[in-house]
Design an enzyme around this catalytic site. Structure first.
Site, PDB file in Angstrom:
ATOM      1  N   TRP A 152       0.465  -1.474   0.222  1.00 10.08           N
ATOM      2  CA  TRP A 152       0.002   0.432  -0.277  1.00 10.08           C
ATOM      3  C   TRP A 152       1.077   1.464  -0.130  1.00 10.08           C
ATOM      4  CZ3 TRP A 152      -1.765   3.668   4.557  1.00 10.08           C
ATOM      5  CH2 TRP A 152      -2.488   3.711   4.070  1.00 10.08           C
ATOM      6  N   ARG A 153       0.782   1.854  -1.358  1.00  8.82           N
ATOM      7  CA  ARG A 153       1.521   3.050  -1.133  1.00  8.82           C
ATOM      8  C   ARG A 153      -0.037   3.859  -0.549  1.00  8.82           C
ATOM      9  NH1 ARG A 153      -0.061   7.077  -5.214  1.00  8.82           N
ATOM     10  NH2 ARG A 153       1.872   9.376  -4.037  1.00  8.82           N
ATOM     11  N   ALA A 154       0.392   4.802   0.281  1.00  8.16           N
ATOM     12  CA  ALA A 154      -1.084   5.199   0.930  1.00  8.16           C
ATOM     13  C   ALA A 154      -1.444   6.859   0.756  1.00  8.16           C
ATOM     14  CB  ALA A 154      -0.628   6.470   2.285  1.00  8.16           C
ATOM     15  N   GLU A 196      -1.888  -1.631  -4.130  1.00  9.88           N
ATOM     16  CA  GLU A 196      -2.482  -0.517  -4.389  1.00  9.88           C
ATOM     17  C   GLU A 196      -1.963   1.068  -4.296  1.00  9.88           C
ATOM     18  OE1 GLU A 196      -6.834  -0.742  -2.861  1.00  9.88           O
ATOM     19  OE2 GLU A 196      -6.136  -0.963  -1.122  1.00  9.88           O
ATOM     20  N   TYR A 205      -4.801   7.419  -6.766  1.00  5.90           N
ATOM     21  CA  TYR A 205      -5.579   7.980  -6.799  1.00  5.90           C
ATOM     22  C   TYR A 205      -5.049   9.415  -7.498  1.00  5.90           C
ATOM     23  CZ  TYR A 205      -9.086   5.691  -3.330  1.00  5.90           C
ATOM     24  OH  TYR A 205      -9.087   5.548  -2.279  1.00  5.90           O
ATOM     25  N   GLU A 239      -6.308  -0.718  -6.369  1.00  8.12           N
ATOM     26  CA  GLU A 239      -6.484   0.247  -7.072  1.00  8.12           C
ATOM     27  C   GLU A 239      -5.448   1.226  -7.252  1.00  8.12           C
ATOM     28  OE1 GLU A 239     -10.480   2.234  -3.583  1.00  8.12           O
ATOM     29  OE2 GLU A 239      -8.264   2.403  -3.669  1.00  8.12           O
TER      30      GLU A 239
END
Length: 721
Positions: free
Chosen positions: A563-565, A597, A622, A619
């Site tokens: 996970w890349r935050a 993600e 973003y 995902e």
């Protein structure tokens, strides 16, 4: 059939001579989740009416030499009979009033696909039913097995099994963040609540906790589980630790939203949710990085809270006696698990080695189920337990191939090897990397106790068959640009239960399995990675090129979240940069439960041959600032899952890829990019656009339609090519 006194005595003597064993047990009816009780102090009819097991619900299972079993009510010493001589309507009702084992007192046990047992009268061949139309009366008059004819046969709930006594020796020094409890611990509920009150709001804080439950029954205990909290049973079998009350994960965000319920877990015990959310149901509202392993839910489980969202989770080696309701879960993977029934489907539910997966198949709406009958190769995660001598030890399960169902059915111990706790170095957060490396070099296994380990040099795992086990989300971090873990190209490594956090200085890679160019075959004794969770940013700014790189052949990954935050501290396109979550260079690498993600380029890059992935949730980032800043050599955006052009064999099942762009005008041309040949095969894929910006144009290569914003259209591809 009537028996003379002499015949009865002869039969009893014969069966007594050939009886193999007798085990104290309870019977619980799947029909209503109530325990079978020997009424009238163990001298009358049997009914499945007791919500909690006490002395009237204890039975001795006598294993007769002819392959049948008989039941003796512990409260009275009477044998249970399926009495054919009783007048209607009581014919064939089970009654505990016999002093000897004759024909009517013999039964056969038939294990069902969901781990329950059916009880069959040896004289008539008819099955015992907990007849809900007659208030749960037990009667042996059914020709076939349905829900009312299924029972859970468990170790007695009134006392711990003698094979797993409480620890008798010195308790190891696990440090202050490990909490060891027994059913008599003073103020146990208050202590559990205190941990939860500290951890439920602790989204990015440093605290870590492991709750260890010694064998026994914990009546009226409620265990809510917050961030960075792991609840572990210390039995050799999940039913040796029984929580009769509740185990719960509550939604962290408002509006019953559990999409940020990360980093918590439960392993190796049983729970009867008598104080759950109603109807003997426990609530497990979770999303990523939630290990739920070797668990027995003696009732039902719901995977969200009320009508709120939840987003992805994990079952392995789990038995649920009743219903699993996946509710709003977007995706879910269940491996080697069993249940009474499953309800619910959203975007993709994946079942691997599940004997009774629900009916229906992807991509049918409401039945988006991807099913693989057998798990091709797996070594279950090691677990801490108290051995038959009352000492702490670690069980390392054996390698299994082409398996289905749980490893511990009917009271069996999971096949494997037991390592004494003396063979482990019990690492504390105060220990330096040099100290831990010295222990590894000396041949020690490592058990990381909860806390944050700031490492100034890379941990080097070089000895074959080394076991590294973290509990309580033990967290490794490097702030000086050093990778956290590197392994040699050796057989049988097992690395489980660690949280790897990127530091301020770029380290290239957080974990490297096998050196670059690794070439050895580990097919006979693979490397196994379980429950490894990677984070870049969120608690603070961090950076790394690749989170996990797998160079070694025949590596098994069993549940990981990279996970890349996308929220928290140190989160922006420039504050927590990271190109890729996973690189696979080794051949014959198998992954179950791959969650990756928000990395800035490909989430996954696969270069090796013979790769297999069962379940993929991703995902894409973003936060690309613009389309021009996020173009790859093959077009707009970077495909989430990239199989390199030189790969000739690869297969994946059950993939879901989502976009949630915060800036407008951004598109991803292809969610998945693969070479087009018959050796590279993908099954059950879906793409989704969440939010109102941009979207994904194709699912795989140039196949599959464009997503509709706000999940208004979610294109699927059943198989490719």
């Amino acid at each position: 059939m009537q028996w003379s006194t002499r015949q009865a005595v002869a039969m009893a003597a014969m069966l007594g001579a050939f009886a193999a064993s007798a085990d104290a047990s309870t019977l619980r009816a799947v029909a209503n989740n109530n325990f079978v009780s020997a009424t009238a102090t163990g001298t009358s009819f049997l009914n499945a009416t007791a919500p909690v097991a006490s002395t009237w619900e204890d039975f001795e299972v006598i294993r007769n030499g002819n392959g049948t079993v008989s039941f003796r009510a512990t409260i009275s010493g009477n044998i249970v009979s399926a009495d054919q001589g009783l007048g209607a309507p009581n014919t064939n009702r089970l009654i505990s009033n016999r002093q000897a084992i004759n024909a009517w007192e013999q039964f056969t046990l038939e294990t069902q696909a969901n781990g329950t047992v059916a009880i069959r009268s040896a004289t008539t061949g008819l099955y015992v039913s907990a007849d809900l139309n007659r208030g749960g009366l037990l009667v042996a008059d059914r020709p076939a097995v349905q829900a009312w004819e299924q029972f859970v046969l468990s170790d007695t709930t009134t006392t711990p099994p003698p094979t797993n006594p409480p620890p008798t020796g010195t308790t190891p020094d696990f440090g202050p963040n490990v909490h060891i409890y027994n059913p008599s611990t003073p103020n146990l509920q208050g202590q559990i609540d205190g941990i939860y009150n500290a951890q439920q709001p602790n989204h990015f804080g440093p605290r870590r906790d492991a709750i260890l439950l010694t064998p026994g029954t914990y009546n009226n205990l409620r265990i809510p589980v917050g961030f960075y909290t792991q609840v572990l049973g210390l039995g050799s079998h999940p039913d040796q630790v029984h929580v009769n009350g509740d185990l719960r994960s509550n939604a962290f965000l408002g509006g019953d939203n559990a999409t940020q319920n990360f980093w918590r877990g439960a392993e190796n015990f049983s729970v009867t949710p008598s104080q759950g959310i109603g109807n003997n149901t426990m609530q497990w509202a979770v999303s990523q990085a939630i290990p739920f392993r070797r668990m027995h839910v003696r009732g039902n489980i719901k995977l969200n809270q009320n009508n709120g969202w939840s987003s992805g989770g994990w079952f392995s080696d789990v038995l649920v006696d009743g219903n699993v309701n996946s509710a709003s879960q977007q995706q879910w993977i269940s491996r080697n698990s069993q249940w009474g029934s499953w309800s619910g489907s959203n975007w993709n539910m994946v079942f691997v080695g599940v004997p009774n997966a629900p009916a229906g198949n992807f991509p049918t709406g409401g039945q988006r189920y991807t099913k693989i009958a057998q798990t091709p190769v797996i070594r279950e995660k090691p677990y801490l337990f108290i051995d038959a001598n009352g000492s702490y030890a670690v069980r390392v399960p054996s390698l299994g191939t082409n398996t289905a169902g749980i490893t511990w059915s009917n009271g069996a111990t999971t096949p494997g090897t037991t390592l004494p706790i003396s063979s482990f170095f019990l690492a504390k957060p105060s220990d330096s990397a040099a100290t831990i490396n010295g222990q590894l070099a000396a041949g020690k296994h490592i058990l990381f106790t909860p806390g944050t380990y700031v490492l100034t040099q890379t941990l080097q795992v070089n000895n074959p068959n080394t076991v590294i086990l973290g509990i309580g989300f033990a967290t490794l971090r490097s702030d000086n640009g050093q990778p956290l873990i590197k392994t040699a190209d050796v057989d049988g490594l097992t690395i489980s239960g660690l949280f790897l956090d990127a530091g301020r200085a770029e380290s290239g890679v957080l974990m490297e399995v096998g050196p670059s160019g690794a070439s050895a075959s580990h097919a006979a004794n693979p490397i196994a990675l379980h429950d490894l969770f990677f984070r870049i940013g969120g608690a603070a700014a961090g950076r790394v090129g690749i989170a996990l790189s797998i160079n070694a052949n025949n590596t098994i990954v069993d549940h990981t979240w990279l996970w890349r935050a996308d929220h928290g501290d140190g989160v922006s396109w420039t504050d927590n940069p990271s190109a890729n979550g996973l690189w696979v260079n080794g051949n014959d690498v198998t992954i179950y439960g791959l969650f990756v993600e928000h990395f800035q380029q490909h989430q996954v890059v696969w270069n090796g041959n013979g790769g297999r992935v069962y379940f993929y949730q991703s995902e894409i980032p973003y936060d690309p600032p613009s389309q021009s800043a996020w173009n790859s050599p093959t077009g707009r955006g970077w495909a989430s899952y990239k199989v390199s052009n030189n790969v000739t064999s690869h297969e994946a099942w059950g993939l879901g890829i989502y976009s949630v762009f915060t800036n407008g005008g951004i598109l991803l041309d292809r969610a998945i990019e693969v070479p087009t040949n018959n050796g590279v095969r993908f099954h059950s894929m879906i793409s989704v656009c969440l939010g109102g910006n941009g979207g994904i144009v194709h699912v795989i290569n140039n196949t599959g339609s464009q997503t509709g914003c706000n999940a208004s259209f979610t294109p699927t591809v059943t198989s490719f090519p």
